[in-house]
Design an enzyme around this catalytic site. Structure first.
Site, mmCIF file in Angstrom:
data_model
loop_
_atom_site.group_PDB
_atom_site.id
_atom_site.type_symbol
_atom_site.label_atom_id
_atom_site.label_comp_id
_atom_site.label_asym_id
_atom_site.label_seq_id
_atom_site.Cartn_x
_atom_site.Cartn_y
_atom_site.Cartn_z
ATOM 1 N N HIS A 1 19.490 46.412 71.774
ATOM 2 C CA HIS A 1 18.072 46.972 72.941
ATOM 3 C C HIS A 1 18.305 45.603 73.714
ATOM 4 C CE1 HIS A 1 14.632 47.877 74.489
ATOM 5 N NE2 HIS A 1 15.710 48.527 74.410
ATOM 6 N N HIS B 1 17.113 58.065 69.370
ATOM 7 C CA HIS B 1 16.571 57.260 69.699
ATOM 8 C C HIS B 1 16.938 55.718 69.376
ATOM 9 C CE1 HIS B 1 13.478 53.927 72.469
ATOM 10 N NE2 HIS B 1 14.810 54.083 72.785
HETATM 11 O O1 G3P Z 1 16.445 56.258 76.764
HETATM 12 C C1 G3P Z 1 15.866 55.909 76.965
HETATM 13 C C2 G3P Z 1 15.283 54.733 76.272
HETATM 14 O O2 G3P Z 1 15.552 54.059 75.251
HETATM 15 C C3 G3P Z 1 14.909 53.831 77.274
HETATM 16 O O3 G3P Z 1 14.125 52.503 76.823
HETATM 17 O O4 G3P Z 1 13.707 49.860 76.514
HETATM 18 O O5 G3P Z 1 14.153 52.019 75.300
HETATM 19 O O6 G3P Z 1 16.359 50.968 76.412
HETATM 20 P P1 G3P Z 1 14.922 51.545 75.744
HETATM 21 CA CA CA Z 2 17.592 52.468 75.510
#
Ligand code: G3P
Ligand code: CA
Length: 298
Positions: free
Chosen positions: A89, A47
């Protein structure tokens, strides 16, 4: 504890060739990059890169994922004031760069208020650790080239697309220009996801061949609608149950394959095993090695 057996393999779903780096491509002095996907086991996705160990959404984070042996990474894509797509992000630069020091008078430091040249000046690593000083905010083009160089695969997220009109078309253009929309990539190395159903629908309309994911936990009764444009329902791990996963798997996505679920953000062993026991197809995690270790014990 880990009981899921004989489920359709993720390798089959995603394209087996995409999951394992042919050894002929691996440099002799680097580890072979492979996914942790095994028959019946979820795919592990790093992630924002291996963001427990390196600053999120930087080269260092995807390189770290590779070093740990993970093929699949996830990112977040936004747009600068002058129209460059970058990997970030938050919709401000404050948390993950030194923008406050470099541009003190520019609060609230929104990505959309800075040019690409300005963002290029920022340090995107020091906030995480002095060890990563000098990491930059990659442009999407730079990032895709790095993922290619690493022979990795990507869960690509359009972040807050509602504030960037036309970003889907633009993002797809960069993907095409960097070689990511050819058959080999589309058939097994790329998923495009968003929290915005409209954005996922737009991607599906523009490039019906591309695998898509909707981020959220729609009511079970609504899943069939989502399955018309999204191949995956990517839900928080705290929001799902075995019953919900079963409801997803009972449907077929727009490519007439079983609707999938990738769950996030799972950073500990017990929750990884719990999600795997539910039968999820993928686990998105900041700490891919932790998830791999937990699943191997099962
Ligand atoms: O891939 C799932 C996740 O990235 C979604 O949440 O806020 O971390 O982008 P976020
Ligand atoms: Ca994400």
């Amino acid at each position: 504890m880990y009981t899921r057996a004989a489920a359709t393999t993720v390798a089959a779903l995603m394209g087996a060739g995409a999951l394992v780096l042919p050894t002929t491509h691996a440099a002799a002095d680097t580890p072979t990059v492979s996914s942790t996907a095994k028959p019946g086991r979820p795919l592990v996705v790093s992630h924002r890169g291996a963001s427990a160990y390196a600053p999120e959404n930087t080269f260092a984070a995807i390189d770290k994922a590779r070093e740990l042996g993970f093929t699949w990474v996830e990112n977040d894509v936004q747009r600068t004031k002058d129209g460059e797509l970058v990997i970030m992000h938050d919709d401000t630069l404050k948390r993950t760069t030194n923008v406050e020091q470099v541009f003190p008078g520019r609060a609230p430091w929104k990505v959309a208020d800075f040019t690409a040249a300005e963002i290029r000046k920022l340090d995107a690593g020091s906030w995480f650790s002095p060890k990563y000083a000098g990491q930059r905010v990659p442009t999407l083009k730079q990032y895709m080239n790095r993922v290619s160089r690493n022979r990795q695969s990507l869960v690509f997220e359009f972040k807050k697309p509602e504030i960037y009109p036309g970003i889907e078309k633009q993002g797809l253009r960069v993907l095409r220009e960097t070689g990511w929309l050819d058959k080999a990539h589309v058939s097994g190395k790329l998923v495009i996801q968003s929290f915005s159903a409209d954005s996922v629908k737009t991607v599906h309309k523009l490039r019906p061949d591309v695998k898509t994911g909707f981020l959220g936990t729609p009511a079970a009764a609504d899943l069939a609608d989502y399955a018309t444009f999204s191949d995956q329902i990517n839900a928080t791990h705290t929001s799902i149950s075995a019953k919900y996963v079963k409801a997803i798997h009972a449907l077929k996505g727009p490519h007439k394959k079983r609707l999938e679920i990738f769950t996030w953000t799972v950073n500990d062993g017990p929750n990884a095993v719990r999600a795997a026991d539910f039968g999820v197809d993928g686990i998105i995690t900041n700490a891919p090695d932790v998830v791999r270790k937990a699943l191997r014990k099962g």
